[in-house]
Design a protein around this motif. Structure first.
Motif, PDB file in Angstrom:
ATOM      1  N   GLY A 118      34.786  24.326  -2.582  1.00 39.58           N
ATOM      2  CA  GLY A 118      33.952  24.106  -1.414  1.00 39.58           C
ATOM      3  C   GLY A 118      34.788  23.786  -0.188  1.00 39.58           C
ATOM      4  N   ASN A 119      34.139  23.645   0.950  1.00 39.52           N
ATOM      5  CA  ASN A 119      34.854  23.391   2.203  1.00 39.52           C
ATOM      6  C   ASN A 119      35.172  21.915   2.419  1.00 39.52           C
ATOM      7  OD1 ASN A 119      33.204  26.006   2.605  1.00 39.52           O
ATOM      8  ND2 ASN A 119      34.715  26.069   4.238  1.00 39.52           N
ATOM      9  N   ILE A 120      34.428  21.025   1.779  1.00 44.08           N
ATOM     10  CA  ILE A 120      34.677  19.587   1.904  1.00 44.08           C
ATOM     11  C   ILE A 120      35.328  19.116   0.616  1.00 44.08           C
ATOM     12  CG2 ILE A 120      33.645  17.322   2.211  1.00 44.08           C
ATOM     13  CD1 ILE A 120      31.427  18.627   3.805  1.00 44.08           C
ATOM     14  N   ARG A 121      36.533  18.550   0.730  1.00 43.93           N
ATOM     15  CA  ARG A 121      37.290  18.179  -0.463  1.00 43.93           C
ATOM     16  C   ARG A 121      37.812  16.740  -0.356  1.00 43.93           C
ATOM     17  NH1 ARG A 121      41.203  22.450  -2.955  1.00 43.93           N
ATOM     18  NH2 ARG A 121      40.536  21.202  -4.731  1.00 43.93           N
ATOM     19  N   PRO A 122      37.124  15.763  -0.922  1.00 42.73           N
ATOM     20  CA  PRO A 122      37.655  14.389  -0.980  1.00 42.73           C
ATOM     21  C   PRO A 122      38.787  14.303  -1.992  1.00 42.73           C
ATOM     22  CG  PRO A 122      35.571  14.524  -2.140  1.00 42.73           C
ATOM     23  CD  PRO A 122      35.785  15.870  -1.504  1.00 42.73           C
ATOM     24  N   TYR A 123      39.676  13.342  -1.783  1.00 42.30           N
ATOM     25  CA  TYR A 123      40.815  13.220  -2.691  1.00 42.30           C
ATOM     26  C   TYR A 123      41.359  11.802  -2.724  1.00 42.30           C
ATOM     27  CZ  TYR A 123      43.537  13.577   1.664  1.00 42.30           C
ATOM     28  OH  TYR A 123      44.054  13.377   2.934  1.00 42.30           O
ATOM     29  N   LEU A 124      42.131  11.522  -3.775  1.00 40.14           N
ATOM     30  CA  LEU A 124      42.908  10.297  -3.914  1.00 40.14           C
ATOM     31  C   LEU A 124      44.369  10.676  -4.042  1.00 40.14           C
ATOM     32  CD1 LEU A 124      40.781   8.268  -6.506  1.00 40.14           C
ATOM     33  CD2 LEU A 124      40.893   7.893  -4.039  1.00 40.14           C
ATOM     34  N   GLY A 125      45.251   9.828  -3.495  1.00 40.57           N
ATOM     35  CA  GLY A 125      46.672  10.141  -3.545  1.00 40.57           C
ATOM     36  C   GLY A 125      47.529   8.901  -3.697  1.00 40.57           C
ATOM     37  N   LEU A 126      48.787   9.137  -4.039  1.00 40.00           N
ATOM     38  CA  LEU A 126      49.754   8.050  -4.159  1.00 40.00           C
ATOM     39  C   LEU A 126      51.122   8.560  -3.719  1.00 40.00           C
ATOM     40  CD1 LEU A 126      50.520   5.178  -5.079  1.00 40.00           C
ATOM     41  CD2 LEU A 126      51.000   6.146  -7.340  1.00 40.00           C
ATOM     42  N   GLY A 127      51.760   7.796  -2.834  1.00 42.92           N
ATOM     43  CA  GLY A 127      53.118   8.089  -2.403  1.00 42.92           C
ATOM     44  C   GLY A 127      54.082   7.063  -2.960  1.00 42.92           C
ATOM     45  N   ILE A 128      55.238   7.533  -3.409  1.00 45.97           N
ATOM     46  CA  ILE A 128      56.287   6.653  -3.928  1.00 45.97           C
ATOM     47  C   ILE A 128      57.585   7.017  -3.225  1.00 45.97           C
ATOM     48  CG2 ILE A 128      57.575   5.904  -5.954  1.00 45.97           C
ATOM     49  CD1 ILE A 128      55.221   6.710  -7.654  1.00 45.97           C
ATOM     50  N   GLY A 129      58.227   6.036  -2.613  1.00 48.07           N
ATOM     51  CA  GLY A 129      59.462   6.330  -1.897  1.00 48.07           C
ATOM     52  C   GLY A 129      60.023   5.119  -1.199  1.00 48.07           C
ATOM     53  N   GLY A 130      60.352   5.280   0.072  1.00 50.50           N
ATOM     54  CA  GLY A 130      60.975   4.188   0.801  1.00 50.50           C
ATOM     55  C   GLY A 130      60.556   4.143   2.253  1.00 50.50           C
ATOM     56  N   TYR A 131      60.822   2.994   2.879  1.00 43.94           N
ATOM     57  CA  TYR A 131      60.550   2.775   4.291  1.00 43.94           C
ATOM     58  C   TYR A 131      61.856   2.409   4.991  1.00 43.94           C
ATOM     59  CZ  TYR A 131      55.600   2.439   3.025  1.00 43.94           C
ATOM     60  OH  TYR A 131      54.330   2.695   2.556  1.00 43.94           O
ATOM     61  N   LEU A 132      62.166   3.113   6.066  1.00 46.61           N
ATOM     62  CA  LEU A 132      63.285   2.757   6.931  1.00 46.61           C
ATOM     63  C   LEU A 132      62.706   2.017   8.129  1.00 46.61           C
ATOM     64  CD1 LEU A 132      65.273   6.135   6.942  1.00 46.61           C
ATOM     65  CD2 LEU A 132      65.554   4.187   5.401  1.00 46.61           C
ATOM     66  N   LEU A 133      63.078   0.752   8.299  1.00 47.73           N
ATOM     67  CA  LEU A 133      62.521  -0.073   9.363  1.00 47.73           C
ATOM     68  C   LEU A 133      63.617  -0.550  10.308  1.00 47.73           C
ATOM     69  CD1 LEU A 133      61.054  -1.063   6.393  1.00 47.73           C
ATOM     70  CD2 LEU A 133      59.498  -2.021   8.075  1.00 47.73           C
ATOM     71  N   THR A 134      63.312  -0.517  11.590  1.00 52.06           N
ATOM     72  CA  THR A 134      64.211  -1.045  12.613  1.00 52.06           C
ATOM     73  C   THR A 134      63.420  -1.989  13.510  1.00 52.06           C
ATOM     74  OG1 THR A 134      65.569   0.953  12.636  1.00 52.06           O
ATOM     75  CG2 THR A 134      65.748  -0.510  14.528  1.00 52.06           C
ATOM     76  N   ALA A 135      63.871  -3.218  13.646  1.00 55.63           N
ATOM     77  CA  ALA A 135      63.222  -4.215  14.489  1.00 55.63           C
ATOM     78  C   ALA A 135      64.157  -4.589  15.629  1.00 55.63           C
ATOM     79  CB  ALA A 135      62.857  -5.444  13.672  1.00 55.63           C
ATOM     80  N   LYS A 136      63.662  -4.491  16.871  1.00 56.31           N
ATOM     81  CA  LYS A 136      64.460  -4.813  18.049  1.00 56.31           C
ATOM     82  C   LYS A 136      63.731  -5.843  18.899  1.00 56.31           C
ATOM     83  CE  LYS A 136      67.055  -0.497  18.539  1.00 56.31           C
ATOM     84  NZ  LYS A 136      67.418   0.614  19.461  1.00 56.31           N
ATOM     85  N   ASP A 137      64.460  -6.905  19.276  1.00 58.58           N
ATOM     86  CA  ASP A 137      63.946  -7.930  20.186  1.00 58.58           C
ATOM     87  C   ASP A 137      64.718  -7.863  21.492  1.00 58.58           C
ATOM     88  OD1 ASP A 137      61.931  -9.099  18.631  1.00 58.58           O
ATOM     89  OD2 ASP A 137      63.399 -10.267  17.503  1.00 58.58           O
ATOM     90  N   PHE A 138      63.990  -7.792  22.591  1.00 60.68           N
ATOM     91  CA  PHE A 138      64.586  -7.804  23.926  1.00 60.68           C
ATOM     92  C   PHE A 138      64.178  -9.096  24.614  1.00 60.68           C
ATOM     93  CE2 PHE A 138      64.178  -3.410  22.725  1.00 60.68           C
ATOM     94  CZ  PHE A 138      65.345  -2.814  23.181  1.00 60.68           C
ATOM     95  N   MET A 139      65.178  -9.917  24.966  1.00 61.13           N
ATOM     96  CA  MET A 139      64.936 -11.173  25.656  1.00 61.13           C
ATOM     97  C   MET A 139      65.798 -11.181  26.907  1.00 61.13           C
ATOM     98  SD  MET A 139      63.578 -14.242  25.888  1.00 61.13           S
ATOM     99  CE  MET A 139      63.164 -15.111  24.378  1.00 61.13           C
ATOM    100  N   GLY A 140      65.159 -10.937  28.062  1.00 56.41           N
ATOM    101  CA  GLY A 140      65.932 -10.837  29.296  1.00 56.41           C
ATOM    102  C   GLY A 140      66.895  -9.667  29.220  1.00 56.41           C
ATOM    103  N   ASN A 141      68.191  -9.950  29.338  1.00 58.61           N
ATOM    104  CA  ASN A 141      69.212  -8.906  29.251  1.00 58.61           C
ATOM    105  C   ASN A 141      69.837  -8.791  27.861  1.00 58.61           C
ATOM    106  OD1 ASN A 141      68.954  -8.240  31.996  1.00 58.61           O
ATOM    107  ND2 ASN A 141      70.320  -9.926  32.588  1.00 58.61           N
ATOM    108  N   SER A 142      69.387  -9.608  26.920  1.00 57.00           N
ATOM    109  CA  SER A 142      69.963  -9.587  25.576  1.00 57.00           C
ATOM    110  C   SER A 142      69.088  -8.775  24.622  1.00 57.00           C
ATOM    111  CB  SER A 142      70.137 -11.012  25.040  1.00 57.00           C
ATOM    112  OG  SER A 142      68.875 -11.638  24.901  1.00 57.00           O
ATOM    113  N   THR A 143      69.739  -8.184  23.621  1.00 54.84           N
ATOM    114  CA  THR A 143      69.053  -7.362  22.624  1.00 54.84           C
ATOM    115  C   THR A 143      69.514  -7.747  21.228  1.00 54.84           C
ATOM    116  OG1 THR A 143      68.946  -5.494  24.170  1.00 54.84           O
ATOM    117  CG2 THR A 143      68.577  -5.016  21.842  1.00 54.84           C
TER     118      THR A 143
END
Length: 216
Positions: free
Chosen positions: A130-155
């Motif tokens: 049919g044209n409408i297809r509900p589904y369930l899924g699962l992803g397994i892998g990794g996350y690459l995260l980068t966090a940056k804080d800017f305070m005035g002129n400092s990073t």
């Protein structure tokens, strides 16, 4: 970083292996992602994000099952305004902004709910998606995260690598016949879970994904 190298290796091995399913139906989609954090870890900003994209590739290996992969990107931002922070004997004042970027790299499996129709009595059953297809899924892998804080002129910048899971529930609407090349609208909810590491806490956030897909 060893875990991330294993994840990337597996990711590319699976994608190269897709050539063995050349006759199978495949789907490539581009999605707009919105993120809603449910935890307040150091590397995730609590403010929702509307800046995100993801690419998904899925290959049918059965009438109702696909395997594939997803590569995404999300940006979280928060403006704290003018603040004063005291670190031991040092006091820093200035306008503070925080950015968090997240790149999920996942191997995925999806199950599609379809209906069956008896084509010939006591002979065989034909899968009618049919044209409408509900589904369930699962992803397994990794996350690459980068966090940056800017305070005035400092990073201040920190990088994190997390093993993660990405449960998903979604629905796809196809324009035209499933047996022909056609486009589809895809929408889903994802629950992102980045595992705790020795130096960083775990994080969770919901993702709303809306996009266009092409079946070939």
């Amino acid at each position: 970083m060893k875990i991330m190298r294993y994840i990337l290796t597996g990711f590319f091995v699976v994608f190269l292996g897709f050539s063995g399913f050349a006759q199978a139906k495949s789907m490539l989609s581009l999605n707009w992602n919105m993120g809603f954090p449910t935890s307040s870890a150091n590397n995730i900003i609590s403010k929702p994000s509307e800046s995100g994209l993801s690419f998904d590739l899925r290959v049918w290996v059965g009438d109702q099952v696909t395997i594939g992969g997803t590569l995404g990107w999300n940006l979280f931002f928060k403006d704290f305004g003018y603040v004063r922070e005291v670190n031991k004997k040092t006091t820093i004042s200035g306008y503070k902004r925080r950015y968090s970027t997240i790149v999920p790299i996942m191997l995925t499996v999806h199950y599609y709910f379809t209906k069956k129709r008896q084509v010939q009595p006591y002979s065989f059953k034909d899968i009618v998606p049919g044209n409408i297809r509900p589904y369930l899924g699962l992803g397994i892998g990794g996350y690459l995260l980068t966090a940056k804080d800017f305070m005035g002129n400092s990073t201040k910048s920190n990088n994190y690598t997390h093993f993660g899971l990405q449960p998903e529930v979604g629905i796809m609407y196809l324009f035209g016949n499933i047996n022909n090349n056609n486009f589809a609208v895809n929408a889903s909810f994802k629950y992102n879970i980045s595992a705790k590491t020795k130096t960083d806490s775990s994080s969770t956030w919901f993702g709303i994904n809306i996009g266009l897909a092409y079946l070939f």
